[in-house]
Design a protein around this motif. Structure first.
Motif, PDB file in Angstrom:
ATOM      1  N   PHE A   5      -2.862   2.862  -2.974  1.00  0.00           N
ATOM      2  CA  PHE A   5      -2.862   2.848  -4.436  1.00  0.00           C
ATOM      3  C   PHE A   5      -1.433   2.979  -4.949  1.00  0.00           C
ATOM      4  O   PHE A   5      -0.612   3.657  -4.331  1.00  0.00           O
ATOM      5  CB  PHE A   5      -3.650   4.046  -4.995  1.00  0.00           C
ATOM      6  CG  PHE A   5      -5.046   4.159  -4.473  1.00  0.00           C
ATOM      7  CD1 PHE A   5      -6.058   3.367  -4.991  1.00  0.00           C
ATOM      8  CD2 PHE A   5      -5.358   5.067  -3.472  1.00  0.00           C
ATOM      9  CE1 PHE A   5      -7.361   3.482  -4.508  1.00  0.00           C
ATOM     10  CE2 PHE A   5      -6.652   5.180  -2.987  1.00  0.00           C
ATOM     11  CZ  PHE A   5      -7.649   4.390  -3.514  1.00  0.00           C
ATOM     12  N   PRO A   6      -1.166   2.400  -6.110  1.00  0.00           N
ATOM     13  CA  PRO A   6       0.087   2.750  -6.785  1.00  0.00           C
ATOM     14  C   PRO A   6      -0.077   4.188  -7.284  1.00  0.00           C
ATOM     15  O   PRO A   6      -1.179   4.589  -7.650  1.00  0.00           O
ATOM     16  CB  PRO A   6       0.169   1.756  -7.942  1.00  0.00           C
ATOM     17  CG  PRO A   6      -1.238   1.323  -8.178  1.00  0.00           C
ATOM     18  CD  PRO A   6      -1.945   1.429  -6.851  1.00  0.00           C
ATOM     19  N   TYR A   7       0.991   4.960  -7.235  1.00  0.00           N
ATOM     20  CA  TYR A   7       0.880   6.361  -7.641  1.00  0.00           C
ATOM     21  C   TYR A   7       1.690   6.612  -8.891  1.00  0.00           C
ATOM     22  O   TYR A   7       2.904   6.428  -8.898  1.00  0.00           O
ATOM     23  CB  TYR A   7       1.341   7.297  -6.518  1.00  0.00           C
ATOM     24  CG  TYR A   7       1.128   8.740  -6.874  1.00  0.00           C
ATOM     25  CD1 TYR A   7      -0.139   9.287  -6.841  1.00  0.00           C
ATOM     26  CD2 TYR A   7       2.181   9.531  -7.289  1.00  0.00           C
ATOM     27  CE1 TYR A   7      -0.358  10.600  -7.192  1.00  0.00           C
ATOM     28  CE2 TYR A   7       1.975  10.850  -7.636  1.00  0.00           C
ATOM     29  CZ  TYR A   7       0.702  11.382  -7.595  1.00  0.00           C
ATOM     30  OH  TYR A   7       0.486  12.683  -7.963  1.00  0.00           O
ATOM     31  N   GLU A   8       1.003   7.020  -9.930  1.00  0.00           N
ATOM     32  CA  GLU A   8       1.668   7.316 -11.193  1.00  0.00           C
ATOM     33  C   GLU A   8       0.934   8.471 -11.855  1.00  0.00           C
ATOM     34  O   GLU A   8      -0.270   8.396 -12.088  1.00  0.00           O
ATOM     35  CB  GLU A   8       1.626   6.090 -12.110  1.00  0.00           C
ATOM     36  CG  GLU A   8       2.210   6.351 -13.472  1.00  0.00           C
ATOM     37  CD  GLU A   8       2.058   5.161 -14.420  1.00  0.00           C
ATOM     38  OE1 GLU A   8       2.758   5.154 -15.422  1.00  0.00           O
ATOM     39  OE2 GLU A   8       1.228   4.277 -14.151  1.00  0.00           O
ATOM     40  N   ILE A  89       0.943   5.398  -2.692  1.00  0.00           N
ATOM     41  CA  ILE A  89       0.297   6.383  -1.833  1.00  0.00           C
ATOM     42  C   ILE A  89      -0.747   5.656  -0.989  1.00  0.00           C
ATOM     43  O   ILE A  89      -1.438   4.764  -1.472  1.00  0.00           O
ATOM     44  CB  ILE A  89      -0.326   7.528  -2.666  1.00  0.00           C
ATOM     45  CG1 ILE A  89      -0.850   8.639  -1.771  1.00  0.00           C
ATOM     46  CG2 ILE A  89      -1.399   7.015  -3.597  1.00  0.00           C
ATOM     47  CD1 ILE A  89      -1.227   9.903  -2.529  1.00  0.00           C
ATOM     48  N   ALA A  90      -0.811   6.018   0.283  1.00  0.00           N
ATOM     49  CA  ALA A  90      -1.799   5.456   1.192  1.00  0.00           C
ATOM     50  C   ALA A  90      -2.417   6.598   1.990  1.00  0.00           C
ATOM     51  O   ALA A  90      -1.738   7.558   2.335  1.00  0.00           O
ATOM     52  CB  ALA A  90      -1.152   4.442   2.126  1.00  0.00           C
ATOM     53  N   LEU A  91      -3.691   6.495   2.242  1.00  0.00           N
ATOM     54  CA  LEU A  91      -4.396   7.511   3.011  1.00  0.00           C
ATOM     55  C   LEU A  91      -5.082   6.826   4.187  1.00  0.00           C
ATOM     56  O   LEU A  91      -5.755   5.806   4.013  1.00  0.00           O
ATOM     57  CB  LEU A  91      -5.449   8.216   2.150  1.00  0.00           C
ATOM     58  CG  LEU A  91      -4.901   9.004   0.952  1.00  0.00           C
ATOM     59  CD1 LEU A  91      -4.845   8.147  -0.269  1.00  0.00           C
ATOM     60  CD2 LEU A  91      -5.746  10.213   0.703  1.00  0.00           C
ATOM     61  N   ASP A  92      -4.878   7.379   5.377  1.00  0.00           N
ATOM     62  CA  ASP A  92      -5.552   6.860   6.567  1.00  0.00           C
ATOM     63  C   ASP A  92      -5.871   8.035   7.487  1.00  0.00           C
ATOM     64  O   ASP A  92      -5.733   9.192   7.093  1.00  0.00           O
ATOM     65  CB  ASP A  92      -4.719   5.777   7.258  1.00  0.00           C
ATOM     66  CG  ASP A  92      -3.381   6.273   7.784  1.00  0.00           C
ATOM     67  OD1 ASP A  92      -3.185   7.505   7.915  1.00  0.00           O
ATOM     68  OD2 ASP A  92      -2.523   5.430   8.082  1.00  0.00           O
ATOM     69  N   ASP A  93      -6.284   7.742   8.706  1.00  0.00           N
ATOM     70  CA  ASP A  93      -6.675   8.800   9.638  1.00  0.00           C
ATOM     71  C   ASP A  93      -5.525   9.718  10.034  1.00  0.00           C
ATOM     72  O   ASP A  93      -5.745  10.836  10.481  1.00  0.00           O
ATOM     73  CB  ASP A  93      -7.312   8.192  10.886  1.00  0.00           C
ATOM     74  CG  ASP A  93      -8.685   7.584  10.576  1.00  0.00           C
ATOM     75  OD1 ASP A  93      -9.369   8.109   9.681  1.00  0.00           O
ATOM     76  OD2 ASP A  93      -9.054   6.591  11.226  1.00  0.00           O
ATOM     77  N   LYS A  94      -4.288   9.279   9.884  1.00  0.00           N
ATOM     78  CA  LYS A  94      -3.118  10.101  10.234  1.00  0.00           C
ATOM     79  C   LYS A  94      -2.758  11.089   9.132  1.00  0.00           C
ATOM     80  O   LYS A  94      -2.213  12.142   9.398  1.00  0.00           O
ATOM     81  CB  LYS A  94      -1.920   9.215  10.530  1.00  0.00           C
ATOM     82  CG  LYS A  94      -2.089   8.371  11.767  1.00  0.00           C
ATOM     83  CD  LYS A  94      -0.882   7.497  11.990  1.00  0.00           C
ATOM     84  CE  LYS A  94      -1.089   6.608  13.202  1.00  0.00           C
ATOM     85  NZ  LYS A  94       0.025   5.680  13.390  1.00  0.00           N
ATOM     86  N   GLY A  95      -3.003  10.711   7.879  1.00  0.00           N
ATOM     87  CA  GLY A  95      -2.652  11.581   6.769  1.00  0.00           C
ATOM     88  C   GLY A  95      -2.401  10.795   5.493  1.00  0.00           C
ATOM     89  O   GLY A  95      -2.890   9.680   5.324  1.00  0.00           O
TER      90      GLY A  95
END
Length: 159
Positions: A5-8, A89-95
């Motif tokens: 996602f873009p983070y704002e 911002i990105a979220l995956d299995d690592k964090g």
């Protein structure tokens, strides 16, 4: 699974959080009771009192309906001015992966303390008072899926 996602962080989002928290607390109940009392007093006595008391009645009516929300929004706007722009911002299995100005960092799930769901956004809490606010506008239809994903990863890797 991976989310990006873009983070704002917007003043509007901080304002919504503050107003939601106020009106879901004892202080919010006092605000509501005070405002109802001022409405009833104004209806009953407004035509019978002099100008000074009319002004005081109007001021009492506006404290929690106009003044407080405006002051909270101005505070939120000031907070947002100091935040960096153009983040992703990105979220995956690592964090949680954060990218700003070409620099990347990762927050491992072991450092994530929790997530809070509001009707209008999610907040992911990290250690050290850090957090990420993701609004429904940003998340779209992925809000519940992301919430479940983060909940499933909380506590992973902790000793």
């Amino acid at each position: 699974m991976k989310f990006e996602f873009p983070y704002e962080t917007r003043a509007k989002d901080l304002w919504k959080i503050s107003m939601y928290n106020i009106y879901h607390s004892m202080a919010g109940m006092v605000n509501v009771i005070f405002t109802i009392a001022m409405i009833l007093l104004s209806i009953r006595y407004f035509t019978q009192v002099d100008m000074i008391l009319k002004i005081l009645l109007l001021l009492g009516l506006s404290i929690f309906t106009v003044v407080q929300p405006v002051l909270i929004y101005l505070r939120a706007k000031k907070q947002v001015e100091g935040l960096p722009e153009g983040m992703k911002i990105a979220l995956d299995d690592k964090g949680i992966h954060v990218e700003k100005s070409g620099q990347r960092s990762i927050l491992r799930w072991s450092k994530v303390q929790g997530i809070k769901r509001y009707p209008f956004l999610l907040i992911i809490f990290a250690s050290g008072g850090q957090g990420y606010i993701l609004s429904n506008d940003t998340l779209g239809k992925e809000k519940e899926t992301l919430y479940s994903f983060v909940k499933s990863h909380l506590g992973k890797g902790r000793n």
